[in-house]
Design a protein around this motif. Structure first.
Motif, mmCIF file in Angstrom:
data_model
loop_
_atom_site.group_PDB
_atom_site.id
_atom_site.type_symbol
_atom_site.label_atom_id
_atom_site.label_comp_id
_atom_site.label_asym_id
_atom_site.label_seq_id
_atom_site.Cartn_x
_atom_site.Cartn_y
_atom_site.Cartn_z
ATOM 1 N N PRO A 15 0.575 -1.037 -0.084
ATOM 2 C CA PRO A 15 0.027 0.154 0.021
ATOM 3 C C PRO A 15 0.616 1.376 0.077
ATOM 4 O O PRO A 15 0.499 2.330 -0.559
ATOM 5 C CB PRO A 15 -0.753 -0.221 1.402
ATOM 6 C CG PRO A 15 -0.933 -1.552 1.635
ATOM 7 C CD PRO A 15 0.404 -2.269 1.010
ATOM 8 N N ALA A 16 2.146 1.344 0.612
ATOM 9 C CA ALA A 16 2.765 2.558 0.751
ATOM 10 C C ALA A 16 3.246 3.100 -0.742
ATOM 11 O O ALA A 16 3.368 4.110 -1.049
ATOM 12 C CB ALA A 16 3.902 2.377 1.529
ATOM 13 N N ALA A 17 3.872 2.062 -1.616
ATOM 14 C CA ALA A 17 3.920 2.400 -3.085
ATOM 15 C C ALA A 17 2.707 3.071 -3.863
ATOM 16 O O ALA A 17 3.275 3.685 -4.569
ATOM 17 C CB ALA A 17 4.456 1.033 -3.622
ATOM 18 N N GLU A 18 1.617 2.957 -3.272
ATOM 19 C CA GLU A 18 0.452 3.683 -3.975
ATOM 20 C C GLU A 18 0.324 4.855 -3.424
ATOM 21 O O GLU A 18 -0.297 6.156 -3.934
ATOM 22 C CB GLU A 18 -0.958 2.860 -3.977
ATOM 23 C CG GLU A 18 -0.911 1.362 -4.621
ATOM 24 C CD GLU A 18 -0.830 1.529 -5.761
ATOM 25 O OE1 GLU A 18 -1.130 2.454 -6.634
ATOM 26 O OE2 GLU A 18 -0.101 0.476 -6.495
ATOM 27 N N ARG A 19 1.059 5.546 -2.194
ATOM 28 C CA ARG A 19 0.750 6.581 -1.622
ATOM 29 C C ARG A 19 1.759 7.541 -1.871
ATOM 30 O O ARG A 19 1.621 8.690 -1.835
ATOM 31 C CB ARG A 19 0.598 6.266 0.034
ATOM 32 C CG ARG A 19 -0.718 5.545 0.278
ATOM 33 C CD ARG A 19 -0.785 5.577 1.796
ATOM 34 N NE ARG A 19 -2.245 4.848 1.991
ATOM 35 C CZ ARG A 19 -2.678 3.867 1.902
ATOM 36 N NH1 ARG A 19 -1.754 2.844 1.579
ATOM 37 N NH2 ARG A 19 -3.903 3.483 2.356
ATOM 38 N N ALA A 29 12.397 -2.111 3.396
ATOM 39 C CA ALA A 29 11.483 -2.169 2.659
ATOM 40 C C ALA A 29 9.904 -1.694 3.236
ATOM 41 O O ALA A 29 9.626 -1.865 4.446
ATOM 42 C CB ALA A 29 11.251 -3.484 2.308
ATOM 43 N N PRO A 30 9.157 -1.266 2.458
ATOM 44 C CA PRO A 30 7.543 -1.057 2.843
ATOM 45 C C PRO A 30 6.885 -2.467 3.354
ATOM 46 O O PRO A 30 7.405 -3.374 2.714
ATOM 47 C CB PRO A 30 6.967 -0.369 1.714
ATOM 48 C CG PRO A 30 7.573 -0.778 0.567
ATOM 49 C CD PRO A 30 8.942 -0.984 0.991
ATOM 50 N N ARG A 346 10.506 9.327 -1.729
ATOM 51 C CA ARG A 346 11.354 8.783 -0.741
ATOM 52 C C ARG A 346 12.703 8.051 -1.272
ATOM 53 O O ARG A 346 12.663 7.186 -2.096
ATOM 54 C CB ARG A 346 10.658 7.684 0.242
ATOM 55 C CG ARG A 346 11.262 7.168 1.122
ATOM 56 C CD ARG A 346 11.057 7.880 2.481
ATOM 57 N NE ARG A 346 9.884 8.066 2.938
ATOM 58 C CZ ARG A 346 9.188 7.341 3.817
ATOM 59 N NH1 ARG A 346 9.932 6.324 4.336
ATOM 60 N NH2 ARG A 346 7.897 7.626 4.161
ATOM 61 N N VAL A 347 13.747 8.813 -0.740
ATOM 62 C CA VAL A 347 15.170 8.130 -1.013
ATOM 63 C C VAL A 347 15.864 8.536 -0.141
ATOM 64 O O VAL A 347 15.442 8.827 1.092
ATOM 65 C CB VAL A 347 15.649 9.097 -2.512
ATOM 66 C CG1 VAL A 347 14.820 8.880 -3.748
ATOM 67 C CG2 VAL A 347 15.515 10.641 -2.112
#
Length: 386
Positions: A15-19, A29-30, A346-347
């Motif tokens: 889900p974090a990758a969609e936000r 890793a999320p 996010r980096v």
């Protein structure tokens, strides 16, 4: 799209990758849905039944077997630890090193591998460093080996610029010279295929919160079981060959376990081990080689875009020498990190710039979003690449 697996389906599990545009898996890793579900199962069982400990410990052994299959070794050669640092310290202190012996390492490699061996200086062990270069292989080490050399230790993939060292050739060199070989695979495992037997390593250690997708607090340690002389620096009931049934310590029964459990102290991080079992299922369903090749494709796309912008890459460019997933670009972190954060990317800051690190869920669109932000800011005269 990916040429290697259904990345859009995988992405839905994060889900974090969609936000946000999450390009920081080299840091942490999320959380993935299957991993969270495994943790929730553990918590629910603890809540509703006060903990079926025998069931939980059975699952520990099931996960140990999964780790072993994943690395191509025996389950008896796998120990659970807290993190990479503990794994490296266990390894360093298990080696039978004496005053006058020397260990070869790479200057600028991860500090928590290095400190584990630097701590042996108080025993009179000397630590010698090779320079960090884009290509590190057996040939690079050979001139540094002398009559005092007893071990080599290094990372498989470096955290700060994505070097991928030729650990198989170095392992073959160690086997030929009868040296111990300790490898930190923290930044490789789960993304780069690892065949531990091909590496010919003495110890291989890592944590699990990057490519293995597990929250912090769990580490792994492989021990070459043929090397019986390697004993733990500490002792607990869990690490004995014979655990007394009455749990009364007996000075005449101190033999270590014949398995890698000799390096364990008991009381495992049970929720994290449950999570690891789920994450390994997920990774193996996709395939580590597929994850690696997908990340390589993302990296190729990123490099082409950076070249177009005139932005430098810190570290190796060629696939055989670079990691699939870690890229440090020549943008000063002090000027760029907050800009990316403010724009939902996010980096990580790194020694020489901004580190971009891909996960199995990243897409070309993620790369293009990053590049769009770089291009937009570089078009303003006040901002230039390093």
């Amino acid at each position: 799209m990916s040429r290697h697996y259904d990345v859009e389906a995988v992405r839905k599990e994060f889900p974090a990758a969609e936000r946000i545009v999450y390009l920081d898996s080299g840091f942490q890793a999320p959380l993935a849905r299957p991993v969270m579900a495994a943790i929730e199962t553990f918590l629910r069982e603890g809540l509703e039944t006060a903990g079926p400990k025998s069931v939980w410990l059975d699952r520990v052994e099931q996960t140990r077997a999964k780790v072993a299959r994943f690395l191509g070794v025996s389950a008896d050669e796998i120990a659970f630890t807290k993190n990479t640092s503990e794994s490296m310290n266990i390894a360093a202190n298990a080696l039978p090193l004496r005053a006058g012996d020397s260990v070869l390492m790479i200057h600028g490699d991860h500090p928590n591998n290095t400190y584990a061996f630097l701590n042996l200086k108080k025993k009179g062990v000397r630590i010698d460093f090779l320079p960090m270069t884009d290509v590190v292989n057996a040939e690079a080490f050979l001139p540094y080996i002398d009559d005092t050399t007893r071990a080599i230790s290094l990372s498989h993939v470096t955290f700060h610029a994505g070097h991928r060292f030729d650990i198989e050739s170095i392992g073959a060199l160690c086997a030929d010279k009868k040296l111990y070989f300790v490898v930190d695979v923290m930044q490789a495992i789960g993304v780069v295929p690892i065949d531990v037997k091909a590496i010919q390593a003495t110890f291989v250690g890592c944590g699990s919160h990057k490519g293995l997708l597990v929250p912090q607090g769990l580490g792994l340690l492989y021990w070459n079981q043929t090397l019986k002389e390697l004993e733990p620096a500490y002792l607990a009931a869990a690490s004995l060959a014979e655990i007394p049934d009455d749990l009364i310590a007996r000075p005449d029964r101190l033999a270590s376990s014949p398995t890698a459990r000799r390096f364990e102290l008991g009381n495992f991080n049970l929720p994290a081990i449950h999570a690891l079992g789920a994450s390994l299922d997920m990774i193996e369903q996709i395939g580590v080689k597929n994850i690696q090749n997908h990340c390589f494709d993302l990296g190729d796309h990123l490099l082409a875009q950076l070249d177009d912008l005139g932005v430098s890459l810190i570290g190796p460019r060629q696939r055989q020498h670079r990691s699939p997933h870690i890229y440090v670009v020549g943008l000063p972190a002090t000027e760029w990190l907050s800009y990316f954060e403010e724009n939902g990317v996010r980096v990580s800051p790194e020694r020489d710039g901004i580190r971009i690190s891909f996960g199995m869920f990243n897409t070309i669109d993620d790369v293009d979003r990053l590049v769009h932000l770089i291009r937009g800011r570089l078009s303003k005269k006040s901002f230039k690449a390093a």
